[in-house]
Write an enzyme that holds these catalytic residues in place. Sequence first.
Site, short mmCIF file in Angstrom:
data_model
loop_
_atom_site.label_atom_id
_atom_site.label_comp_id
_atom_site.label_asym_id
_atom_site.label_seq_id
_atom_site.Cartn_x
_atom_site.Cartn_y
_atom_site.Cartn_z
N ASN B 7 3.80 1.43 -33.68
CA ASN B 7 2.58 1.55 -34.47
C ASN B 7 2.66 0.50 -35.59
O ASN B 7 3.38 0.66 -36.57
CB ASN B 7 2.49 2.97 -35.06
CG ASN B 7 1.21 3.19 -35.86
OD1 ASN B 7 0.45 2.25 -36.12
ND2 ASN B 7 0.97 4.43 -36.25
N ARG B 88 -0.08 1.03 -30.55
CA ARG B 88 -1.37 1.28 -31.21
C ARG B 88 -2.04 -0.07 -31.37
O ARG B 88 -1.46 -1.00 -31.92
CB ARG B 88 -1.13 1.90 -32.59
CG ARG B 88 -2.40 2.05 -33.40
CD ARG B 88 -2.06 2.43 -34.83
NE ARG B 88 -3.25 2.48 -35.65
CZ ARG B 88 -3.28 2.16 -36.94
NH1 ARG B 88 -2.17 1.79 -37.56
NH2 ARG B 88 -4.39 2.22 -37.62
N HIS B 177 -9.00 4.45 -37.41
CA HIS B 177 -8.18 5.65 -37.57
C HIS B 177 -8.46 6.70 -36.49
O HIS B 177 -8.26 7.90 -36.70
CB HIS B 177 -8.38 6.29 -38.97
CG HIS B 177 -7.94 5.41 -40.09
ND1 HIS B 177 -8.68 5.24 -41.24
CD2 HIS B 177 -6.86 4.62 -40.23
CE1 HIS B 177 -8.06 4.40 -42.05
NE2 HIS B 177 -6.94 4.00 -41.46
N ARG B 239 -8.45 -2.43 -50.97
CA ARG B 239 -9.74 -2.89 -50.44
C ARG B 239 -10.88 -2.30 -51.26
O ARG B 239 -10.81 -1.15 -51.68
CB ARG B 239 -9.90 -2.46 -48.98
CG ARG B 239 -8.91 -3.09 -48.05
CD ARG B 239 -9.12 -2.60 -46.62
NE ARG B 239 -7.84 -2.61 -45.93
CZ ARG B 239 -7.54 -1.83 -44.90
NH1 ARG B 239 -8.42 -0.97 -44.44
NH2 ARG B 239 -6.36 -1.90 -44.34
N GLU B 385 -0.07 9.72 -35.32
CA GLU B 385 -0.68 8.74 -34.42
C GLU B 385 0.26 8.42 -33.26
O GLU B 385 -0.18 8.26 -32.12
CB GLU B 385 -1.02 7.46 -35.19
CG GLU B 385 -2.12 7.69 -36.22
CD GLU B 385 -2.29 6.54 -37.19
OE1 GLU B 385 -3.43 6.24 -37.53
OE2 GLU B 385 -1.28 5.94 -37.61
#
Lengths: 314, 402
Positions: B7, B88, B177, B239, B385
Amino acid sequence: MIILHPDKDSVVLWLHELAEPLRESPERCVQIIRQASAEVPIIQIHPVGGNFTDHVCVSLESFTPERLRLTIPLLPEWNEISCRVADEIVSAFSTRNILVAFDDFLFQKLPESARKYALPSQFQEDKYMKHGFDGLAHKWAVMQNPGNGPLITIHLAEQTTVCGFMDGKITATSTGYSPVDGLLGEKTCGKIDPSLAMMLADKIGVDAAQDLLVNNCGWQTLSPSLDIQHDTLAGQIIINELLKSIGAMAAHSGGLERIFLFGENESSIEQISVKLLHHLSGEENYASQVRFLSHALPTGKMYAELLGNLLNNE
Amino acid sequence: MKILVFNCGSSSLNYKVYDASQDEMPVLMSGKAHRVGVTSSEAAFIEHNIGTSYQKDIQPIPDHPHAARLVLKTLQEQGIEIDIIGHRFVHGGDTFQASTWLTPEIEPKIRACLPLASLHNPNSWSVIETCREYLPRSQQYLTFDTAYHASLPPAAYIYPLPAQIIEENGYRKYGFHGLSYQYVTHQVAQALNRDLRELNMIACHLGTGGSSATAIRNGKSVDTSMGYTPLAGLMMSTRTGDLDVLLVLRLLADHSLTPFELDTLLNKKSGLLGVSGFSSDIRDIQKYIHEKAHAQATLAYAMYIRRLKETIAGYAVLLGHVDALIFTDDIGAQNNTVRQDACLGLDWCGIQLDISKNEHAAGDRMNRIDAPGSRTAIFCLPTDEEGVIAREGKHLLEGIKA
């Protein structure tokens, strides 16, 4: 009352509150005003006054065109033409009572966290903040709905705007740095991924990207008409964006009690009210108790009512 | 049957090794490379959890292939043989709406997706190539973050731009996500003992890197806060989140920035870091507010909460009713103050947090934290994940066997 509302590349002019507005250059506005009675007050709506003013409406005698020009850096594309209008009018009608009403004044009372973008501190200057727009229209709307408690006002226009109020005080707005932010308009893109602006600027240049996002986007690119009733794509997007905006405003206004829709087009107001009611009804829906109120009236009349009121108070 | 899952973050590399021969797929080994490709005073390091032992190596990790080589070397030292490798892949564009084996036919299409997520996709691809070099006999597959949002309706994913521009560039809302949302929504449906397909949910993936929220109707994503890129939406650690597009153009013009420089400014120097002026870590910001009443920290935190609350409430009205509100990832699962402040004043849309349950919620497991009488069940839980990627790999294998 003569009302001038400078837009990005022209001036919207109401010679009579119920008449259809004209779209003219600043110079042509002066010629038209000359033909009106000398007694009629002239009110100019200035897009962004920022912290240069502490009144919603001031006389141009005290707030001179020179001072008005200090506001240009706040939003050059819109404020510049407004200053040109003020220059032309003051030089042509120096003895007349000319007032300037600031369309962003309402938003000065919002908390700092609502007015800033998440940029580094060196870009936190006033000129890069969420100025807010359509404040005069929403001020009129809140005056039509006195009383305490949460209120959400929706101005359905070429560029629809939404505001939240608690006990008559502004708590939130959908509008941002420029009139393009927020909900999509007829020709404006509204809130989209900011990366797209960078990518477009890289491909076609900054000026062409700006022209595209301001003049050639919006719901006109998706459907020939909004046609809320028949679930056009544009209509669905508007309804979804309105629902999210209503929630966002309610988050800062203490809940959903009254929603007031207003604008010129009675049919649009009715169609949108029906759709919103449909979405917000049902036993499980939190908003099933919300009261919907609406008012259709010409924009000139709305401004005349509000500005007449302000004029009497000045 | 052993599955290795990678990932890739923008400056990290997580990995886990699963024993897929058992139904519960236990994790045999896991670890993370930190500060990959980051030049700073703090050293890069890689950590490994092997059974009950823990190993940490401080060393320069200049890029993701280097980090992957360190992982593969450790696996070799432990005598662990890998059968398949899952990755991923953040952005699969319009092409990939389900996990896929990496085949020669697929490869050009994967390469075409690299520019879509410049902070993540090229890193994942470089790890894929490293694995191909070092474990040539292990088959690789990719699982896409964007695939979860394939259910977005046109009214949610179409931008009001001219059709020609959309067609030429593929501009649309993708959302991110997805693996995290897939995991947490299944977990919460199980906890509620309900069929996911009949649940309306709002899930907030609040990470130390990116953060997003998603509105889920009848188990499917119907709106999400990120867009064509992960810049849009909520305010994040570095961000901006949403920003007026004309302000973007003005910043370019006023400061003579190149698009690349502005991209760096908006993606890496803004958000909590930009507004506070000292940290992208919300815990530091909360500490400065508490201990020093630091003005910029207070502003940064207020902006973060304001955006989050607006998004939750906006989705609540869009959905009409919400069965569950979910907080996940580092901030969502571990920061009770953020959860409390985000839920404050949302009673009107059925969201009532139990202050005590929230305060005592453990960050390493699922907690139900709504107050008695709350119309919406509220959960916080860590995401997984890698677990989703591993299970996708097992499904792909079962597909072959079938």
